[in-house]
Write a protein that holds these residues in place. Structure first.
Motif, PDB file in Angstrom:
ATOM      1  N   ARG A  42       0.898   7.208   0.418  1.00  0.00           N
ATOM      2  CA  ARG A  42       2.124   7.382   1.202  1.00  0.00           C
ATOM      3  C   ARG A  42       2.211   8.798   1.756  1.00  0.00           C
ATOM      4  O   ARG A  42       2.558   9.005   2.920  1.00  0.00           O
ATOM      5  CB  ARG A  42       3.340   7.064   0.329  1.00  0.00           C
ATOM      6  CG  ARG A  42       4.657   7.032   1.090  1.00  0.00           C
ATOM      7  CD  ARG A  42       5.771   6.443   0.253  1.00  0.00           C
ATOM      8  NE  ARG A  42       6.047   7.219  -0.938  1.00  0.00           N
ATOM      9  CZ  ARG A  42       5.821   6.791  -2.177  1.00  0.00           C
ATOM     10  NH1 ARG A  42       5.295   5.585  -2.381  1.00  0.00           N
ATOM     11  NH2 ARG A  42       6.116   7.552  -3.224  1.00  0.00           N
ATOM     12  N   LYS A  43       1.884   9.776   0.934  1.00  0.00           N
ATOM     13  CA  LYS A  43       1.938  11.166   1.394  1.00  0.00           C
ATOM     14  C   LYS A  43       0.915  11.413   2.507  1.00  0.00           C
ATOM     15  O   LYS A  43       1.217  12.065   3.515  1.00  0.00           O
ATOM     16  CB  LYS A  43       1.688  12.115   0.217  1.00  0.00           C
ATOM     17  CG  LYS A  43       2.822  12.153  -0.798  1.00  0.00           C
ATOM     18  CD  LYS A  43       2.660  13.309  -1.771  1.00  0.00           C
ATOM     19  CE  LYS A  43       1.431  13.151  -2.639  1.00  0.00           C
ATOM     20  NZ  LYS A  43       1.331  14.242  -3.652  1.00  0.00           N
ATOM     21  N   ALA A  44      -0.302  10.898   2.303  1.00  0.00           N
ATOM     22  CA  ALA A  44      -1.344  11.090   3.314  1.00  0.00           C
ATOM     23  C   ALA A  44      -0.983  10.376   4.613  1.00  0.00           C
ATOM     24  O   ALA A  44      -1.183  10.917   5.713  1.00  0.00           O
ATOM     25  CB  ALA A  44      -2.683  10.579   2.791  1.00  0.00           C
ATOM     26  N   ALA A  45      -0.434   9.163   4.501  1.00  0.00           N
ATOM     27  CA  ALA A  45      -0.101   8.375   5.689  1.00  0.00           C
ATOM     28  C   ALA A  45       0.980   9.053   6.517  1.00  0.00           C
ATOM     29  O   ALA A  45       0.850   9.184   7.741  1.00  0.00           O
ATOM     30  CB  ALA A  45       0.347   6.973   5.279  1.00  0.00           C
ATOM     31  N   PHE A  46       2.043   9.506   5.881  1.00  0.00           N
ATOM     32  CA  PHE A  46       3.119  10.148   6.632  1.00  0.00           C
ATOM     33  C   PHE A  46       2.689  11.507   7.174  1.00  0.00           C
ATOM     34  O   PHE A  46       3.128  11.925   8.255  1.00  0.00           O
ATOM     35  CB  PHE A  46       4.374  10.271   5.767  1.00  0.00           C
ATOM     36  CG  PHE A  46       5.132   8.977   5.636  1.00  0.00           C
ATOM     37  CD1 PHE A  46       5.798   8.435   6.716  1.00  0.00           C
ATOM     38  CD2 PHE A  46       5.152   8.285   4.433  1.00  0.00           C
ATOM     39  CE1 PHE A  46       6.490   7.237   6.609  1.00  0.00           C
ATOM     40  CE2 PHE A  46       5.832   7.089   4.309  1.00  0.00           C
ATOM     41  CZ  PHE A  46       6.512   6.556   5.399  1.00  0.00           C
ATOM     42  N   GLY A  47       1.805  12.185   6.453  1.00  0.00           N
ATOM     43  CA  GLY A  47       1.240  13.414   6.984  1.00  0.00           C
ATOM     44  C   GLY A  47       0.419  13.138   8.236  1.00  0.00           C
ATOM     45  O   GLY A  47       0.505  13.871   9.228  1.00  0.00           O
ATOM     46  N   TYR A  48      -0.328  12.054   8.191  1.00  0.00           N
ATOM     47  CA  TYR A  48      -1.144  11.679   9.352  1.00  0.00           C
ATOM     48  C   TYR A  48      -0.273  11.272  10.533  1.00  0.00           C
ATOM     49  O   TYR A  48      -0.547  11.634  11.678  1.00  0.00           O
ATOM     50  CB  TYR A  48      -2.082  10.539   8.963  1.00  0.00           C
ATOM     51  CG  TYR A  48      -2.991  10.103  10.078  1.00  0.00           C
ATOM     52  CD1 TYR A  48      -4.029  10.923  10.515  1.00  0.00           C
ATOM     53  CD2 TYR A  48      -2.826   8.870  10.704  1.00  0.00           C
ATOM     54  CE1 TYR A  48      -4.870  10.534  11.539  1.00  0.00           C
ATOM     55  CE2 TYR A  48      -3.666   8.468  11.727  1.00  0.00           C
ATOM     56  CZ  TYR A  48      -4.677   9.309  12.139  1.00  0.00           C
ATOM     57  OH  TYR A  48      -5.505   8.920  13.157  1.00  0.00           O
ATOM     58  N   PHE A  49       0.778  10.503  10.277  1.00  0.00           N
ATOM     59  CA  PHE A  49       1.678  10.098  11.364  1.00  0.00           C
ATOM     60  C   PHE A  49       2.259  11.328  12.063  1.00  0.00           C
ATOM     61  O   PHE A  49       2.320  11.392  13.294  1.00  0.00           O
ATOM     62  CB  PHE A  49       2.820   9.239  10.816  1.00  0.00           C
ATOM     63  CG  PHE A  49       2.380   7.923  10.258  1.00  0.00           C
ATOM     64  CD1 PHE A  49       1.185   7.338  10.646  1.00  0.00           C
ATOM     65  CD2 PHE A  49       3.163   7.245   9.324  1.00  0.00           C
ATOM     66  CE1 PHE A  49       0.762   6.130  10.124  1.00  0.00           C
ATOM     67  CE2 PHE A  49       2.756   6.031   8.795  1.00  0.00           C
ATOM     68  CZ  PHE A  49       1.554   5.477   9.191  1.00  0.00           C
ATOM     69  N   GLY A  50       2.698  12.307  11.267  1.00  0.00           N
ATOM     70  CA  GLY A  50       3.242  13.530  11.855  1.00  0.00           C
ATOM     71  C   GLY A  50       2.203  14.285  12.653  1.00  0.00           C
ATOM     72  O   GLY A  50       2.484  14.802  13.745  1.00  0.00           O
ATOM     73  N   VAL A  82       0.825  -1.204   0.000  1.00  0.00           N
ATOM     74  CA  VAL A  82       0.000   0.000   0.000  1.00  0.00           C
ATOM     75  C   VAL A  82       0.863   1.259   0.000  1.00  0.00           C
ATOM     76  O   VAL A  82       0.470   2.303  -0.524  1.00  0.00           O
ATOM     77  CB  VAL A  82      -0.970  -0.017   1.203  1.00  0.00           C
ATOM     78  CG1 VAL A  82      -0.218   0.184   2.516  1.00  0.00           C
ATOM     79  CG2 VAL A  82      -2.058   1.044   1.038  1.00  0.00           C
ATOM     80  N   PHE A  83       2.078   1.159   0.542  1.00  0.00           N
ATOM     81  CA  PHE A  83       2.950   2.331   0.591  1.00  0.00           C
ATOM     82  C   PHE A  83       3.611   2.619  -0.762  1.00  0.00           C
ATOM     83  O   PHE A  83       4.290   3.623  -0.916  1.00  0.00           O
ATOM     84  CB  PHE A  83       4.016   2.160   1.674  1.00  0.00           C
ATOM     85  CG  PHE A  83       3.493   2.437   3.052  1.00  0.00           C
ATOM     86  CD1 PHE A  83       3.431   3.729   3.533  1.00  0.00           C
ATOM     87  CD2 PHE A  83       3.032   1.405   3.846  1.00  0.00           C
ATOM     88  CE1 PHE A  83       2.939   3.997   4.805  1.00  0.00           C
ATOM     89  CE2 PHE A  83       2.538   1.653   5.119  1.00  0.00           C
ATOM     90  CZ  PHE A  83       2.483   2.958   5.599  1.00  0.00           C
ATOM     91  N   LYS A  84       3.390   1.728  -1.727  1.00  0.00           N
ATOM     92  CA  LYS A  84       3.879   2.002  -3.074  1.00  0.00           C
ATOM     93  C   LYS A  84       2.985   3.006  -3.799  1.00  0.00           C
ATOM     94  O   LYS A  84       3.383   3.573  -4.813  1.00  0.00           O
ATOM     95  CB  LYS A  84       3.953   0.696  -3.871  1.00  0.00           C
ATOM     96  CG  LYS A  84       4.975  -0.303  -3.324  1.00  0.00           C
ATOM     97  CD  LYS A  84       4.981  -1.586  -4.143  1.00  0.00           C
ATOM     98  CE  LYS A  84       5.978  -2.590  -3.578  1.00  0.00           C
ATOM     99  NZ  LYS A  84       5.980  -3.862  -4.351  1.00  0.00           N
ATOM    100  N   VAL A  85       1.794   3.204  -3.266  1.00  0.00           N
ATOM    101  CA  VAL A  85       0.863   4.190  -3.840  1.00  0.00           C
ATOM    102  C   VAL A  85       1.271   5.567  -3.332  1.00  0.00           C
ATOM    103  O   VAL A  85       1.195   5.851  -2.134  1.00  0.00           O
ATOM    104  CB  VAL A  85      -0.592   3.887  -3.450  1.00  0.00           C
ATOM    105  CG1 VAL A  85      -1.539   4.916  -4.065  1.00  0.00           C
ATOM    106  CG2 VAL A  85      -0.966   2.475  -3.878  1.00  0.00           C
ATOM    107  N   ARG A  86       1.696   6.413  -4.230  1.00  0.00           N
ATOM    108  CA  ARG A  86       2.292   7.704  -3.864  1.00  0.00           C
ATOM    109  C   ARG A  86       1.334   8.565  -3.041  1.00  0.00           C
ATOM    110  O   ARG A  86       1.723   9.147  -2.018  1.00  0.00           O
ATOM    111  CB  ARG A  86       2.732   8.442  -5.127  1.00  0.00           C
ATOM    112  CG  ARG A  86       3.441   9.761  -4.870  1.00  0.00           C
ATOM    113  CD  ARG A  86       4.042  10.302  -6.165  1.00  0.00           C
ATOM    114  NE  ARG A  86       4.696  11.570  -5.959  1.00  0.00           N
ATOM    115  CZ  ARG A  86       4.108  12.752  -6.112  1.00  0.00           C
ATOM    116  NH1 ARG A  86       2.836  12.795  -6.494  1.00  0.00           N
ATOM    117  NH2 ARG A  86       4.777  13.876  -5.915  1.00  0.00           N
ATOM    118  N   GLU A  87       0.093   8.679  -3.477  1.00  0.00           N
ATOM    119  CA  GLU A  87      -0.867   9.536  -2.785  1.00  0.00           C
ATOM    120  C   GLU A  87      -1.149   9.018  -1.384  1.00  0.00           C
ATOM    121  O   GLU A  87      -1.267   9.798  -0.431  1.00  0.00           O
ATOM    122  CB  GLU A  87      -2.160   9.654  -3.597  1.00  0.00           C
ATOM    123  CG  GLU A  87      -1.995  10.374  -4.926  1.00  0.00           C
ATOM    124  CD  GLU A  87      -1.442  11.772  -4.746  1.00  0.00           C
ATOM    125  OE1 GLU A  87      -1.878  12.462  -3.797  1.00  0.00           O
ATOM    126  OE2 GLU A  87      -0.567  12.186  -5.521  1.00  0.00           O
TER     127      GLU A  87
END
Length: 256
Positions: free
Chosen positions: A140-148, A133-138
């Motif tokens: 990945r960006k949303a997930a790391f934004g959420y983690f932060g 799922v982290f290969k999907v660019r969009e």
């Protein structure tokens, strides 16, 4: 397994590990493990609750999630109001109360909430999805934004009583009902989440989320300046303002 059943089991297990903390003779490692497993099983409540809510909406999901995330924020603030209004409340009493409410909430979900009309059959569990799922660019960006954002959000919630205590220490003439003020500051974000859910439908998810993150970041940067203020009212208003904008972005990560 039906999501409602999974929600209920997770709530019960989180409650069990939560209430075990009142036992005597704990050491650091036992306390850490109990809090770890409480948080672990809470993961079966929050995201699953999001999915259950999503099953009821084909459109307008943002409004629904606004209420749901608002409830999460209010639940986070609730233990503080118990302490704020009940000076005789021991910390064990707060643990017992929140434990009972967790089980009650799980039971209500299991007994009274049917599957939504837009429920889709779950695919067979595939562990590789966790990595693919982290290969999907969009995503990945949303997930790391959420983690932060989660680091920001939960750090603020944990430190609200600390910030209030530090202000009282710095200004000796000031007295606060710290638990009650902590509840007000954190719970204000719950109302903001509901409003944000409606505004996201009007102005767009990204605009509202970006604006909230920006204002929250500015609040973080200027927060040391507010400790020097002699006006405790201004300090409290600032923390409420920060708490409002801090909570707004949370629900936007879950919308399509």
């Amino acid at each position: 397994m039906h999501l409602q059943k999974y929600f209920f089991i997770s709530a019960v297990l989180a409650a069990v590990f939560n209430v075990l903390i009142v036992l005597e003779n704990h050491n650091l490692w036992s306390l850490v493990m109990l809090r770890f497993f409480t948080g672990f099983f809470l993961a079966g409540i929050y995201p699953v609750g999001m999915k259950i809510a999503a099953d009821y909406y084909n459109k307008g999901l943002g409004k629904s999630l606004g209420f749901l995330v608002g409830a999460l924020v209010l639940g986070t603030a609730f233990p503080h109001v118990l302490k704020g209004f009940g000076s005789g409340f021991l910390w064990q009493d707060i643990i017992y109360t929140t434990t009972a409410l967790a089980v009650l909430g799980g039971g209500v979900m299991f007994a009274f909430v049917p599957n939504g009309p837009y429920r889709k059959s779950a695919a067979k569990f595939d562990v590789s999805v966790l990595f693919n799922v982290f290969k999907v660019r969009e995503f990945r960006k949303a997930a790391f934004g959420y983690f932060g954002h989660m680091w920001e959000l939960y750090t603020f919630w944990a430190f609200v009583p600390v910030l209030l205590s530090a202000y009282v220490e710095y200004h000796r003439s000031v007295t606060f009902n710290i638990p009650l003020l902590s509840f007000i500051i954190i719970a204000s974000g719950g109302i903001a989440c509901v409003i944000s859910g409606y505004l996201s439908q009007m102005f767009g998810i990204k605009k509202i989320g970006a604006m909230a993150l920006t204002l929250s970041g500015i609040c973080c940067l200027v927060s040391p300046l507010f400790f020097s203020l002699e006006s405790e009212i201004s300090f409290i208003i600032f923390l409420v303002f920060w708490g409002v904008w801090l909570s707004w972005p949370t629900l936007h990560y879950f919308q399509p």
